[in-house]
Scaffold this motif. Sequence first.
Motif, PDB file in Angstrom:
ATOM      1  N   ILE A 161       0.857  -1.186   0.000  1.00 42.66           N
ATOM      2  CA  ILE A 161       0.000   0.000   0.000  1.00 42.66           C
ATOM      3  C   ILE A 161       0.886   1.226   0.000  1.00 42.66           C
ATOM      4  O   ILE A 161       1.861   1.310   0.769  1.00 42.66           O
ATOM      5  N   LEU A 162       0.574   2.187  -0.863  1.00 44.10           N
ATOM      6  CA  LEU A 162       1.333   3.430  -0.911  1.00 44.10           C
ATOM      7  C   LEU A 162       0.363   4.609  -0.888  1.00 44.10           C
ATOM      8  O   LEU A 162      -0.577   4.671  -1.692  1.00 44.10           O
ATOM      9  N   VAL A 163       0.592   5.538   0.032  1.00 46.53           N
ATOM     10  CA  VAL A 163      -0.184   6.774   0.118  1.00 46.53           C
ATOM     11  C   VAL A 163       0.797   7.935   0.088  1.00 46.53           C
ATOM     12  O   VAL A 163       1.815   7.917   0.779  1.00 46.53           O
ATOM     13  N   SER A 164       0.512   8.951  -0.744  1.00 50.20           N
ATOM     14  CA  SER A 164       1.374  10.126  -0.847  1.00 50.20           C
ATOM     15  C   SER A 164       0.526  11.383  -0.765  1.00 50.20           C
ATOM     16  O   SER A 164      -0.435  11.545  -1.517  1.00 50.20           O
ATOM     17  N   GLU A 165       0.893  12.253   0.152  1.00 50.49           N
ATOM     18  CA  GLU A 165       0.127  13.465   0.424  1.00 50.49           C
ATOM     19  C   GLU A 165       0.751  14.662  -0.295  1.00 50.49           C
ATOM     20  O   GLU A 165       1.983  14.796  -0.338  1.00 50.49           O
ATOM     21  N   ASP A 166      -0.071  15.522  -0.852  1.00 53.56           N
ATOM     22  CA  ASP A 166       0.418  16.790  -1.404  1.00 53.56           C
ATOM     23  C   ASP A 166       0.731  17.715  -0.230  1.00 53.56           C
ATOM     24  O   ASP A 166      -0.165  18.168   0.479  1.00 53.56           O
ATOM     25  N   GLN A 167       2.025  17.996  -0.024  1.00 54.16           N
ATOM     26  CA  GLN A 167       2.437  18.819   1.114  1.00 54.16           C
ATOM     27  C   GLN A 167       2.736  20.259   0.728  1.00 54.16           C
ATOM     28  O   GLN A 167       3.354  20.990   1.506  1.00 54.16           O
ATOM     29  N   SER A 168       2.310  20.667  -0.446  1.00 53.32           N
ATOM     30  CA  SER A 168       2.638  22.019  -0.892  1.00 53.32           C
ATOM     31  C   SER A 168       2.047  23.101   0.012  1.00 53.32           C
ATOM     32  O   SER A 168       2.560  24.215   0.076  1.00 53.32           O
ATOM     33  N   GLN A 169       0.957  22.766   0.725  1.00 58.33           N
ATOM     34  CA  GLN A 169       0.375  23.695   1.693  1.00 58.33           C
ATOM     35  C   GLN A 169       0.612  23.232   3.131  1.00 58.33           C
ATOM     36  O   GLN A 169       0.018  23.766   4.071  1.00 58.33           O
ATOM     37  N   GLY A 170       1.461  22.234   3.291  1.00 60.85           N
ATOM     38  CA  GLY A 170       1.762  21.696   4.604  1.00 60.85           C
ATOM     39  C   GLY A 170       1.315  20.252   4.727  1.00 60.85           C
ATOM     40  O   GLY A 170       0.641  19.714   3.848  1.00 60.85           O
ATOM     41  N   GLN A 171       1.710  19.611   5.818  1.00 62.26           N
ATOM     42  CA  GLN A 171       1.280  18.246   6.085  1.00 62.26           C
ATOM     43  C   GLN A 171      -0.007  18.283   6.904  1.00 62.26           C
ATOM     44  O   GLN A 171      -0.055  18.856   7.981  1.00 62.26           O
ATOM     45  N   PHE A 172      -1.060  17.633   6.400  1.00 63.05           N
ATOM     46  CA  PHE A 172      -2.376  17.718   7.031  1.00 63.05           C
ATOM     47  C   PHE A 172      -2.802  16.443   7.756  1.00 63.05           C
ATOM     48  O   PHE A 172      -3.318  16.482   8.853  1.00 63.05           O
ATOM     49  N   ILE A 173      -2.634  15.290   7.101  1.00 62.96           N
ATOM     50  CA  ILE A 173      -3.246  14.045   7.577  1.00 62.96           C
ATOM     51  C   ILE A 173      -2.601  13.594   8.894  1.00 62.96           C
ATOM     52  O   ILE A 173      -1.380  13.545   9.024  1.00 62.96           O
ATOM     53  N   THR A 174      -3.449  13.257   9.867  1.00 65.28           N
ATOM     54  CA  THR A 174      -2.960  12.774  11.160  1.00 65.28           C
ATOM     55  C   THR A 174      -3.549  11.413  11.554  1.00 65.28           C
ATOM     56  O   THR A 174      -3.254  10.907  12.630  1.00 65.28           O
ATOM     57  N   GLY A 175      -4.400  10.846  10.702  1.00 66.96           N
ATOM     58  CA  GLY A 175      -4.939   9.521  10.983  1.00 66.96           C
ATOM     59  C   GLY A 175      -5.713   8.978   9.802  1.00 66.96           C
ATOM     60  O   GLY A 175      -6.444   9.708   9.138  1.00 66.96           O
ATOM     61  N   ASP A 220      -3.335   0.894   8.801  1.00 68.87           N
ATOM     62  CA  ASP A 220      -3.749   2.193   9.324  1.00 68.87           C
ATOM     63  C   ASP A 220      -2.504   2.942   9.767  1.00 68.87           C
ATOM     64  O   ASP A 220      -1.402   2.395   9.810  1.00 68.87           O
ATOM     65  N   GLY A 221      -2.667   4.210  10.081  1.00 79.35           N
ATOM     66  CA  GLY A 221      -1.519   4.990  10.497  1.00 79.35           C
ATOM     67  C   GLY A 221      -1.899   6.405  10.857  1.00 79.35           C
ATOM     68  O   GLY A 221      -3.081   6.772  10.843  1.00 79.35           O
ATOM     69  N   GLN A 222      -0.877   7.189  11.162  1.00 79.59           N
ATOM     70  CA  GLN A 222      -1.071   8.602  11.515  1.00 79.59           C
ATOM     71  C   GLN A 222      -0.464   9.515  10.443  1.00 79.59           C
ATOM     72  O   GLN A 222      -1.160  10.185   9.729  1.00 79.59           O
ATOM     73  N   SER A 223       0.844   9.499  10.338  1.00 78.49           N
ATOM     74  CA  SER A 223       1.511  10.387   9.386  1.00 78.49           C
ATOM     75  C   SER A 223       1.558   9.765   7.988  1.00 78.49           C
ATOM     76  O   SER A 223       1.809   8.566   7.833  1.00 78.49           O
ATOM     77  N   VAL A 224       1.312  10.606   6.963  1.00 76.45           N
ATOM     78  CA  VAL A 224       1.511  10.215   5.565  1.00 76.45           C
ATOM     79  C   VAL A 224       2.684  11.001   5.002  1.00 76.45           C
ATOM     80  O   VAL A 224       3.733  10.448   4.701  1.00 76.45           O
ATOM     81  N   GLY A 225       2.534  12.320   4.858  1.00 78.46           N
ATOM     82  CA  GLY A 225       3.615  13.137   4.325  1.00 78.46           C
ATOM     83  C   GLY A 225       3.962  12.760   2.901  1.00 78.46           C
ATOM     84  O   GLY A 225       3.094  12.439   2.091  1.00 78.46           O
ATOM     85  N   ASN A 226       5.256  12.771   2.591  1.00 78.35           N
ATOM     86  CA  ASN A 226       5.665  12.463   1.218  1.00 78.35           C
ATOM     87  C   ASN A 226       5.230  11.074   0.805  1.00 78.35           C
ATOM     88  O   ASN A 226       4.685  10.883  -0.278  1.00 78.35           O
ATOM     89  N   LYS A 227       5.455  10.082   1.684  1.00 75.89           N
ATOM     90  CA  LYS A 227       5.001   8.722   1.373  1.00 75.89           C
ATOM     91  C   LYS A 227       4.786   7.906   2.650  1.00 75.89           C
ATOM     92  O   LYS A 227       5.564   8.016   3.614  1.00 75.89           O
ATOM     93  N   PHE A 228       3.741   7.122   2.613  1.00 73.12           N
ATOM     94  CA  PHE A 228       3.511   6.046   3.571  1.00 73.12           C
ATOM     95  C   PHE A 228       3.447   4.772   2.757  1.00 73.12           C
ATOM     96  O   PHE A 228       2.608   4.637   1.865  1.00 73.12           O
TER      97      PHE A 228
END
Length: 460
Positions: free
Chosen positions: A387-401, A419-427
Amino acid sequence: MMFLLLFLVAIVALGNVDCAGVPVPDAVTLAWTRREIGAFFSFNMITMLTNISNTQLFCIGVGGGGGFLPSPDAFNPEKLDLDNWMQAAVAMGAKYAVLTAQHCSGFSMWPTDVYQETGFEYTFSTRYSSFRGGGYDVVDEFVSKCKKHGIQPALYYSLNQNYYLNVGGGFILNTSLVPGQANVSQSLYGKIVLAQMKELLTNYGPVTEIWFDGGCSVPGIVDKVEEILAHLQPDAMIFNCDTCSKHNKIRWIGTESGLPNYPIWSTSQHCSSGQGGPGENSFCPAESDTTLQQFDRWFWRPNFPIRSLDELKSVYYHTVGQNTNLLLNAAANSSGLIESTSMKRYQEFGDWISKCFQNPVLSTSGKGYIFVLESNDSAAPLQFNQILVSEDQSQGQFITGFTVFARLTNGSTAALVSDGQSVGNKFIRAVSSTLASKVTLEIITTLYEPTLLQFSIYNC
């Protein structure tokens, strides 16, 4: 169910709010996070001294005790081939490479000449080595070869440790000098550091990162270091020296094992080392430096064991897969070459990454809170184990769960697969091999409505 609906309504309302208070990265920092893998070329005078087991010998106070200083002529890597080095970087999938331009011994891998600026003749460098006729500039060749092979160059410079000048922890030590060491004052040492930094940051063009091991503890020069960095290398990322720069900062993850704990956040309080935390006051991504040789061995020693491919896979999941860049060491031998066993391991590692994560089974992206991957053919379920999740951080890191559920083909029940908390560039997570008709990612908690660059499943 009513609670979930109320929660989603609340979180959607939150997403309409301006993202005030969230640290936002600049374009340079964001680009650095997306490079993901760097090669760390640990190569300096200590590489030549193969009869000494302690490769931290000259790092006074951090693993070394010194005892003698070799002649500059001891630096003689007869087969030095930086194309060979770059082959290793490309093999492992590195997008940038760091060279130890000056390590703890104080030996400068360029023909430093700071006499006009300081009145001091710095004699412990390639300028005073007979290697390749004397005065050979390893830094210049390194930067040139990086560019040739499409690798971003970066430089390591030791401010706090310089055995040649009897410096430990940034201070001149009150100890007897050994033959070859120079007697300088604290003030003069500060001037030498600043003059050498100007050389390094002026003569070789833009670099992507400047690596300070342990920051800057040299008294009285921090403000000047900051001025030099801002003026000469405004687009360089600055590793592990919060006081040296007001922007483009990288923090140390806090371990050299390559196995940092989850979660790892892009934000940290005043860029302090470690895992960081959600919503802390500085967007300061982490870098995880680790070795290929076992037992935290940075500089090459003959017949020293290296980590297995499975160990490197674990390192990848713990670093790149947990929102931190991986800086993987590449230690050339005393002849100046990356040995074939190491080269093979780098190639295996890079090939595994490419094979595993190049072609997703299914992928999606976009803005929102629920993302679904679904098979259009009931006779062809989705088979995956990554499983790979990547967040757009151009406005900051948002996802916490978040959670990832799969509707399995052997029943109607949705099973939690990750499941998890931080995503950021990649989980990235390896999971048990799963057959599913639908895979759903749900953002459970977030500072603001997130945008995903990628939610993908892979099978490898």
